[in-house]
Design a protein around this motif. Structure first.
Motif, PDB file in Angstrom:
ATOM      1  N   MET A   1       0.818  -1.188   0.000  1.00  0.00           N
ATOM      2  CA  MET A   1       0.000   0.000   0.000  1.00  0.00           C
ATOM      3  C   MET A   1       0.873   1.267   0.000  1.00  0.00           C
ATOM      4  O   MET A   1       0.519   2.240  -0.642  1.00  0.00           O
ATOM      5  CB  MET A   1      -0.923  -0.001   1.205  1.00  0.00           C
ATOM      6  CG  MET A   1      -1.747   1.275   1.262  1.00  0.00           C
ATOM      7  SD  MET A   1      -2.933   1.371   2.572  1.00  0.00           S
ATOM      8  CE  MET A   1      -3.944  -0.016   2.228  1.00  0.00           C
ATOM      9  N   LEU A   5       0.692   4.258  -2.814  1.00  0.00           N
ATOM     10  CA  LEU A   5       0.504   5.678  -2.506  1.00  0.00           C
ATOM     11  C   LEU A   5       1.622   6.524  -3.107  1.00  0.00           C
ATOM     12  O   LEU A   5       1.373   7.583  -3.675  1.00  0.00           O
ATOM     13  CB  LEU A   5       0.459   5.901  -0.988  1.00  0.00           C
ATOM     14  CG  LEU A   5      -0.839   5.549  -0.282  1.00  0.00           C
ATOM     15  CD1 LEU A   5      -0.643   5.570   1.230  1.00  0.00           C
ATOM     16  CD2 LEU A   5      -1.944   6.494  -0.685  1.00  0.00           C
ATOM     17  N   ARG A   9       1.227   9.393  -6.092  1.00  0.00           N
ATOM     18  CA  ARG A   9       1.665  10.779  -5.957  1.00  0.00           C
ATOM     19  C   ARG A   9       2.638  11.161  -7.060  1.00  0.00           C
ATOM     20  O   ARG A   9       2.638  12.270  -7.547  1.00  0.00           O
ATOM     21  CB  ARG A   9       2.338  11.006  -4.604  1.00  0.00           C
ATOM     22  CG  ARG A   9       1.404  11.037  -3.445  1.00  0.00           C
ATOM     23  CD  ARG A   9       0.521  12.282  -3.486  1.00  0.00           C
ATOM     24  NE  ARG A   9      -0.649  12.094  -2.692  1.00  0.00           N
ATOM     25  CZ  ARG A   9      -0.757  12.354  -1.413  1.00  0.00           C
ATOM     26  NH1 ARG A   9       0.261  12.845  -0.764  1.00  0.00           N
ATOM     27  NH2 ARG A   9      -1.873  12.114  -0.788  1.00  0.00           N
ATOM     28  N   PHE A  15       3.992  11.969   0.862  1.00  0.00           N
ATOM     29  CA  PHE A  15       2.728  11.715   1.552  1.00  0.00           C
ATOM     30  C   PHE A  15       3.031  11.364   3.005  1.00  0.00           C
ATOM     31  O   PHE A  15       4.143  10.967   3.344  1.00  0.00           O
ATOM     32  CB  PHE A  15       1.938  10.589   0.875  1.00  0.00           C
ATOM     33  CG  PHE A  15       2.592   9.241   0.937  1.00  0.00           C
ATOM     34  CD1 PHE A  15       2.246   8.339   1.922  1.00  0.00           C
ATOM     35  CD2 PHE A  15       3.554   8.872   0.011  1.00  0.00           C
ATOM     36  CE1 PHE A  15       2.853   7.084   1.983  1.00  0.00           C
ATOM     37  CE2 PHE A  15       4.156   7.633   0.060  1.00  0.00           C
ATOM     38  CZ  PHE A  15       3.814   6.734   1.052  1.00  0.00           C
ATOM     39  N   GLU A  19      -1.637   8.315   6.011  1.00  0.00           N
ATOM     40  CA  GLU A  19      -2.603   8.083   4.935  1.00  0.00           C
ATOM     41  C   GLU A  19      -2.802   6.584   4.719  1.00  0.00           C
ATOM     42  O   GLU A  19      -3.929   6.121   4.502  1.00  0.00           O
ATOM     43  CB  GLU A  19      -2.151   8.746   3.644  1.00  0.00           C
ATOM     44  CG  GLU A  19      -2.194  10.260   3.692  1.00  0.00           C
ATOM     45  CD  GLU A  19      -1.710  10.888   2.394  1.00  0.00           C
ATOM     46  OE1 GLU A  19      -2.142  10.449   1.312  1.00  0.00           O
ATOM     47  OE2 GLU A  19      -0.887  11.819   2.477  1.00  0.00           O
ATOM     48  N   ALA A  20      -1.722   5.824   4.768  1.00  0.00           N
ATOM     49  CA  ALA A  20      -1.821   4.370   4.620  1.00  0.00           C
ATOM     50  C   ALA A  20      -2.526   3.768   5.832  1.00  0.00           C
ATOM     51  O   ALA A  20      -3.410   2.916   5.683  1.00  0.00           O
ATOM     52  CB  ALA A  20      -0.437   3.761   4.454  1.00  0.00           C
ATOM     53  N   ARG A  23      -6.229   4.129   5.803  1.00  0.00           N
ATOM     54  CA  ARG A  23      -6.911   3.248   4.845  1.00  0.00           C
ATOM     55  C   ARG A  23      -7.092   1.841   5.405  1.00  0.00           C
ATOM     56  O   ARG A  23      -7.943   1.098   4.946  1.00  0.00           O
ATOM     57  CB  ARG A  23      -6.141   3.179   3.535  1.00  0.00           C
ATOM     58  CG  ARG A  23      -6.197   4.470   2.765  1.00  0.00           C
ATOM     59  CD  ARG A  23      -5.480   4.360   1.456  1.00  0.00           C
ATOM     60  NE  ARG A  23      -5.500   5.648   0.766  1.00  0.00           N
ATOM     61  CZ  ARG A  23      -5.239   5.785  -0.513  1.00  0.00           C
ATOM     62  NH1 ARG A  23      -4.929   4.731  -1.253  1.00  0.00           N
ATOM     63  NH2 ARG A  23      -5.260   6.973  -1.070  1.00  0.00           N
TER      64      ARG A  23
END
Length: 71
Positions: A1, A5, A9, A15, A19-20, A23
């Motif tokens: 993952m 991501l 990007r 990032f 964010e991971a 999720r």
């Protein structure tokens, strides 16, 4: 993952590892140590305030991005 991501990007864009984690779970904070550990083994560069850091040892927020030459 994390690599997905980073590729989404694109080169030169970063990032937040949260964010991971977000999720994966609504209760994402306990996942952060594992996310950073996994990031350390991938071709991702970690920075803190623009300075390169080791994702596992860094304290506080970090950013991840594709290492140069990884696309």
């Amino acid at each position: 993952m994390l690599m997905a991501l980073a590729h989404a990007r694109g080169p030169g864009k970063s990032f937040c590892p949260s964010e991971a984690a977000r999720r994966l779970s609504d209760d994402w904070r306990p996942l952060m140590a594992d996310i950073r550990r996994v990031a350390a083994g991938l071709p991702l560069a970690a920075t803190q305030k623009g300075v390169p850091v080791a994702p596992v040892q860094a304290r506080g927020p970090i950013r991840l991005q594709l290492e140069q030459g990884t696309d």
